[in-house]
Design an enzyme around this catalytic site. Structure first.
Site, PDB file in Angstrom:
ATOM      1  N   ASP A  12       0.831  -1.204   0.000  1.00  0.00           N
ATOM      2  CA  ASP A  12       0.000   0.000   0.000  1.00  0.00           C
ATOM      3  C   ASP A  12       0.869   1.259   0.000  1.00  0.00           C
ATOM      4  O   ASP A  12       1.779   1.403   0.812  1.00  0.00           O
ATOM      5  CB  ASP A  12      -0.907   0.003   1.231  1.00  0.00           C
ATOM      6  CG  ASP A  12      -2.232   0.669   0.955  1.00  0.00           C
ATOM      7  OD1 ASP A  12      -2.226   1.884   0.689  1.00  0.00           O
ATOM      8  OD2 ASP A  12      -3.269  -0.020   0.993  1.00  0.00           O
ATOM      9  N   SER A  63      -6.911   3.898  -1.605  1.00  0.00           N
ATOM     10  CA  SER A  63      -6.948   2.460  -1.348  1.00  0.00           C
ATOM     11  C   SER A  63      -8.305   1.843  -1.658  1.00  0.00           C
ATOM     12  O   SER A  63      -8.388   0.678  -2.055  1.00  0.00           O
ATOM     13  CB  SER A  63      -6.573   2.190   0.114  1.00  0.00           C
ATOM     14  OG  SER A  63      -5.268   2.652   0.374  1.00  0.00           O
ATOM     15  N   HIS A 122     -11.516  12.085   0.140  1.00  0.00           N
ATOM     16  CA  HIS A 122     -12.655  11.880   1.029  1.00  0.00           C
ATOM     17  C   HIS A 122     -13.827  12.803   0.677  1.00  0.00           C
ATOM     18  O   HIS A 122     -14.977  12.486   0.982  1.00  0.00           O
ATOM     19  CB  HIS A 122     -12.254  12.151   2.484  1.00  0.00           C
ATOM     20  CG  HIS A 122     -11.355  11.121   3.068  1.00  0.00           C
ATOM     21  ND1 HIS A 122     -11.815  10.003   3.711  1.00  0.00           N
ATOM     22  CD2 HIS A 122      -9.999  11.031   3.095  1.00  0.00           C
ATOM     23  CE1 HIS A 122     -10.791   9.275   4.124  1.00  0.00           C
ATOM     24  NE2 HIS A 122      -9.680   9.870   3.747  1.00  0.00           N
ATOM     25  N   ASP A 153      -4.393  15.112   2.306  1.00  0.00           N
ATOM     26  CA  ASP A 153      -4.572  14.923   0.873  1.00  0.00           C
ATOM     27  C   ASP A 153      -4.300  16.210   0.108  1.00  0.00           C
ATOM     28  O   ASP A 153      -4.413  16.253  -1.120  1.00  0.00           O
ATOM     29  CB  ASP A 153      -5.996  14.431   0.580  1.00  0.00           C
ATOM     30  CG  ASP A 153      -6.284  13.112   1.276  1.00  0.00           C
ATOM     31  OD1 ASP A 153      -5.385  12.248   1.280  1.00  0.00           O
ATOM     32  OD2 ASP A 153      -7.388  12.953   1.826  1.00  0.00           O
ATOM     33  N   ARG A 263     -16.035   9.093   0.814  1.00  0.00           N
ATOM     34  CA  ARG A 263     -15.256   7.894   1.090  1.00  0.00           C
ATOM     35  C   ARG A 263     -15.713   7.284   2.411  1.00  0.00           C
ATOM     36  O   ARG A 263     -15.947   8.000   3.390  1.00  0.00           O
ATOM     37  CB  ARG A 263     -13.772   8.240   1.126  1.00  0.00           C
ATOM     38  CG  ARG A 263     -12.863   7.088   1.473  1.00  0.00           C
ATOM     39  CD  ARG A 263     -11.414   7.441   1.192  1.00  0.00           C
ATOM     40  NE  ARG A 263     -10.505   6.746   2.097  1.00  0.00           N
ATOM     41  CZ  ARG A 263      -9.188   6.812   2.021  1.00  0.00           C
ATOM     42  NH1 ARG A 263      -8.625   7.532   1.076  1.00  0.00           N
ATOM     43  NH2 ARG A 263      -8.426   6.173   2.877  1.00  0.00           N
ATOM     44  N   ASP A 265     -14.340   4.735   4.613  1.00  0.00           N
ATOM     45  CA  ASP A 265     -13.604   4.106   5.709  1.00  0.00           C
ATOM     46  C   ASP A 265     -13.390   5.017   6.905  1.00  0.00           C
ATOM     47  O   ASP A 265     -13.078   4.553   7.994  1.00  0.00           O
ATOM     48  CB  ASP A 265     -12.268   3.557   5.218  1.00  0.00           C
ATOM     49  CG  ASP A 265     -11.324   4.641   4.735  1.00  0.00           C
ATOM     50  OD1 ASP A 265     -11.801   5.628   4.157  1.00  0.00           O
ATOM     51  OD2 ASP A 265     -10.112   4.490   4.933  1.00  0.00           O
ATOM     52  N   LYS A 339      -6.054  -2.016   6.887  1.00  0.00           N
ATOM     53  CA  LYS A 339      -6.350  -2.332   5.490  1.00  0.00           C
ATOM     54  C   LYS A 339      -7.096  -3.652   5.321  1.00  0.00           C
ATOM     55  O   LYS A 339      -7.232  -4.139   4.194  1.00  0.00           O
ATOM     56  CB  LYS A 339      -5.042  -2.373   4.673  1.00  0.00           C
ATOM     57  CG  LYS A 339      -4.286  -1.052   4.654  1.00  0.00           C
ATOM     58  CD  LYS A 339      -5.033   0.062   3.920  1.00  0.00           C
ATOM     59  CE  LYS A 339      -4.254   1.366   3.940  1.00  0.00           C
ATOM     60  NZ  LYS A 339      -4.914   2.449   3.180  1.00  0.00           N
ATOM     61  N   ASP A 407       1.650   3.515   2.995  1.00  0.00           N
ATOM     62  CA  ASP A 407       0.552   4.483   3.002  1.00  0.00           C
ATOM     63  C   ASP A 407       0.347   5.114   4.376  1.00  0.00           C
ATOM     64  O   ASP A 407       0.362   6.329   4.520  1.00  0.00           O
ATOM     65  CB  ASP A 407      -0.741   3.800   2.542  1.00  0.00           C
ATOM     66  CG  ASP A 407      -1.860   4.802   2.300  1.00  0.00           C
ATOM     67  OD1 ASP A 407      -1.574   5.887   1.763  1.00  0.00           O
ATOM     68  OD2 ASP A 407      -3.012   4.497   2.638  1.00  0.00           O
ATOM     69  N   HIS A 411       1.506   8.852   5.362  1.00  0.00           N
ATOM     70  CA  HIS A 411       0.570   9.924   5.698  1.00  0.00           C
ATOM     71  C   HIS A 411       1.017  10.764   6.895  1.00  0.00           C
ATOM     72  O   HIS A 411       0.512  11.862   7.101  1.00  0.00           O
ATOM     73  CB  HIS A 411      -0.812   9.335   6.000  1.00  0.00           C
ATOM     74  CG  HIS A 411      -1.643   9.088   4.777  1.00  0.00           C
ATOM     75  ND1 HIS A 411      -1.795  10.016   3.763  1.00  0.00           N
ATOM     76  CD2 HIS A 411      -2.394   8.018   4.400  1.00  0.00           C
ATOM     77  CE1 HIS A 411      -2.588   9.523   2.832  1.00  0.00           C
ATOM     78  NE2 HIS A 411      -2.957   8.312   3.186  1.00  0.00           N
ATOM     79  N   ASP A 448      -1.480  -0.265  -4.662  1.00  0.00           N
ATOM     80  CA  ASP A 448      -2.801   0.287  -4.986  1.00  0.00           C
ATOM     81  C   ASP A 448      -2.751   1.767  -5.343  1.00  0.00           C
ATOM     82  O   ASP A 448      -3.688   2.305  -5.909  1.00  0.00           O
ATOM     83  CB  ASP A 448      -3.772   0.064  -3.825  1.00  0.00           C
ATOM     84  CG  ASP A 448      -3.247   0.619  -2.506  1.00  0.00           C
ATOM     85  OD1 ASP A 448      -2.046   0.933  -2.404  1.00  0.00           O
ATOM     86  OD2 ASP A 448      -4.049   0.726  -1.555  1.00  0.00           O
ATOM     87  N   HIS A 449      -1.665   2.453  -4.999  1.00  0.00           N
ATOM     88  CA  HIS A 449      -1.446   3.871  -5.333  1.00  0.00           C
ATOM     89  C   HIS A 449      -0.105   4.262  -4.744  1.00  0.00           C
ATOM     90  O   HIS A 449       0.505   3.515  -3.980  1.00  0.00           O
ATOM     91  CB  HIS A 449      -2.550   4.774  -4.755  1.00  0.00           C
ATOM     92  CG  HIS A 449      -2.727   4.657  -3.272  1.00  0.00           C
ATOM     93  ND1 HIS A 449      -1.848   5.232  -2.370  1.00  0.00           N
ATOM     94  CD2 HIS A 449      -3.643   4.013  -2.511  1.00  0.00           C
ATOM     95  CE1 HIS A 449      -2.232   4.954  -1.129  1.00  0.00           C
ATOM     96  NE2 HIS A 449      -3.317   4.196  -1.193  1.00  0.00           N
ATOM     97  N   HIS A 472      -1.408  11.146  -1.163  1.00  0.00           N
ATOM     98  CA  HIS A 472      -1.063  10.160  -2.184  1.00  0.00           C
ATOM     99  C   HIS A 472      -0.393  10.853  -3.370  1.00  0.00           C
ATOM    100  O   HIS A 472      -0.331  12.085  -3.423  1.00  0.00           O
ATOM    101  CB  HIS A 472      -2.325   9.430  -2.645  1.00  0.00           C
ATOM    102  CG  HIS A 472      -2.992   8.645  -1.561  1.00  0.00           C
ATOM    103  ND1 HIS A 472      -4.263   8.109  -1.697  1.00  0.00           N
ATOM    104  CD2 HIS A 472      -2.585   8.308  -0.315  1.00  0.00           C
ATOM    105  CE1 HIS A 472      -4.591   7.473  -0.583  1.00  0.00           C
ATOM    106  NE2 HIS A 472      -3.585   7.585   0.265  1.00  0.00           N
TER     107      HIS A 472
END
Length: 520
Positions: A12, A63, A122, A153, A263, A265, A339, A407, A411, A448-449, A472
């Protein structure tokens, strides 16, 4: 059925960049990843923008959409794009949910809660503007904003840009029939938006009860906290906007509340606090206002969170997991808490339940509740312990895992810690590779990114001080196949091409609905 198990590892947040400055992937000690890249069939694939269903190639992947694409082999309109389509068509404002939200607060206030930025991971400030404008058109008289500050972000100290922008927008809307203003706020990693009930409780006290340190404006709050604490936007403490020592926007009976994040999560916990049933026991809410609550999207369809939502999620069909179940393929998914939902729920097309309880096993390793830069190795060793055992057991044909380090540590903006996080993943890749060798399996390594590949913001002028980058990236990600002699096809591939590739490695004909395989 394949005689050779296939193991897929998602690193990730591990993207590819040739830039060395702040590149915690390139500058980490990664002998296993380097060897795989040099000796195995490999390519670079897209993990952002149009390749994962987002509005443009200027939009960073994330993600959720990444694992949707990996798990279904198709490109669905996602997140911001899905909401954009609903707003531009006007469909959002013809839903029963919108109509009920409007009628419910006829004599009350409409509250908008969410992340205030244009990060597009988000939320997006333009969605909030559209909601405010339509609310006024439809007769709402009072509106209040409860803003979560980003700095993750988007640049880490950019909050005032968005506060000034939304306040100017509200000022243009406000008249003798409509009044909107900011009522409360705080950093996204301090209150409300984390999968941490203590943080959600702080958010409840801030937004709903109007408890906490009071300021005359959001600008005053942000500037005061910055001077006092030196923290960046995502970590700013909560604040309440007050006039004459009274909060300007507590949430009361007869109000409507919209969580404008798309988003899921980081939206489920605060949603359950508003929308859960009488069994809710995560914290003492003190006062539970009778409101109509809705999310921008439904964050978990199987668990019905929330009950009301403004934009319908993509109906993802023909997932890889369902296809493999129908072929009798035994599957195994594992990650740590951060995750786990990505290798299960998002991978399976936004579905919480298994397709087959006999053929699918899900394992969650509990994450530590500590700042990730203090434990940059996270639970990589524990994940690997269990995954290696599963590989060697011979019970499974397709196994998948996610290492969150690149990830989650990325962050934090801590470059040194992120290097350690990337190195931890590499160390465990070596162990997985050894287990794959033992069973003559096939290993796929991808991501994934990007994130850890750019840990500093690009300086706006030469000689300027470096600033941490916590978001990201737009970079491509690696795609490597180990222990199988294959030829990479020519094409502009993305995450959605992985499902067909997995099927071919399992000696199966890919589903006709999927994008083509990366291998010939």
């Amino acid at each position: 059925m394949s005689k050779r198990p296939v193991v897929l590892v998602v690193m990730d947040g591990v993207g590819i960049s040739n830039n060395e400055l702040g590149n915690a992937v390139k500058n980490a000690y990664t002998p296993t990843l380097d060897e795989l890249w040099k000796t195995c069939p490999h390519t670079e694939i897209k993990a952002h923008g149009l390749a994962v269903g987002l509005p443009s190639d200027g939009d960073m992947g994330n993600s959720e959409v990444g694992h949707n694409a990996l798990g279904c082999g198709q490109i669905y309109s996602q997140g911001a794009k899905l909401v954009n389509e609903s707003i531009s068509s006007g469909d959002m404002f013809t839903t029963e949910t919108w109509k009920e939200l409007i009628s419910n607060c006829e004599n009350g206030t409409m509250h908008f809660l969410g992340l205030l930025s244009d990060g597009n991971v988000h939320s997006h400030i333009n969605h909030l503007k559209s909601l405010l404008s339509q609310a006024k058109k439809d007769g709402v008289k009072e509106a209040r904003l409860h803003i979560l500050l980003d700095g993750r972000d988007v640049p880490e100290t950019s909050a005032l840009i968005y506060v000034d922008e939304i306040e100017a927008y509200m000022a243009a809307l406000n008249d003798d029939q409509f009044h909107a203003c900011i009522a409360s706020g705080g950093g996204r990693m301090n209150i409300t938006m984390e999968a941490n009930w203590a943080m959600v409780e702080k958010g409840w006290h801030t937004h709903v009860l109007g408890e906490g340190r009071m300021f005359a404006s959001a600008k005053e709050a942000i500037e005061t906290y910055r001077n006092e604490t030196g923290v960046v936007d995502q970590d700013l403490p909560p604040f309440v906007i007050a006039k004459d020592d009274q909060p300007v926007g507590t949430i009361e009976d007869g109000d409507s509340v919209i969580l404008f994040n798309f988003r899921g999560d980081r939206a489920q916990e605060i949603t359950l606090a508003f929308d859960g049933d009488e069994s809710f026991d995560k914290f003492d809410r003190v006062r539970i206002p009778k409101v109509m609550y809705a999310g921008m999207l439904q964050y978990d369809a199987d668990l019905n969170i929330p009950h009301h939502f403004l934009t319908y999620p993509p109906k993802i069909k023909f997932t890889l997991s369902e296809y493999l179940v129908n072929k009798g393929i035994r599957q195994y998914a594992i990650s740590e808490t951060q995750k786990f939902g990505h290798v299960t729920y998002f991978w399976n097309g936004n579905r919480s339940e298994k397709f087959d309880n006999e053929l699918e096993d899900f394992v969650e390793i509990k994450s530590d509740v500590v700042p990730f830069d203090q434990r940059p190795w996270m639970k990589s060793a524990e994940i690997t312990d269990v995954l290696v055992e599963a590989i060697l057991s011979g019970k499974y044909d397709f196994l998948r895992t996610n290492y969150p380090n690149g990830d989650m540590v990325g962050h934090t903006g801590d470059y040194e810690a992120t290097i350690i996080g990337v190195e931890a993943v590499d160390l465990n890749l070596k162990r997985i590779k050894k287990a794959v060798d033992a069973v003559n399996g096939i290993l796929i390594v991808t991501a994934d990114h990007g994130n850890a590949d750019e840990m500093y913001e690009k300086p706006k002028k030469e000689g300027a001080a470096l600033k941490a980058k916590t978001s990201h990236t737009l970079n491509k990600v690696p795609f490597i196949i180990y222990n199988r002699d294959v030829t990479m096809d020519e094409g502009d591939f993305g995450l959605a091409n992985v499902a067909s590739t997995v099927a071919k490695l399992l000696e199966l004909e890919p589903d006709s609905h999927w994008l083509p395989s990366i291998i010939k």
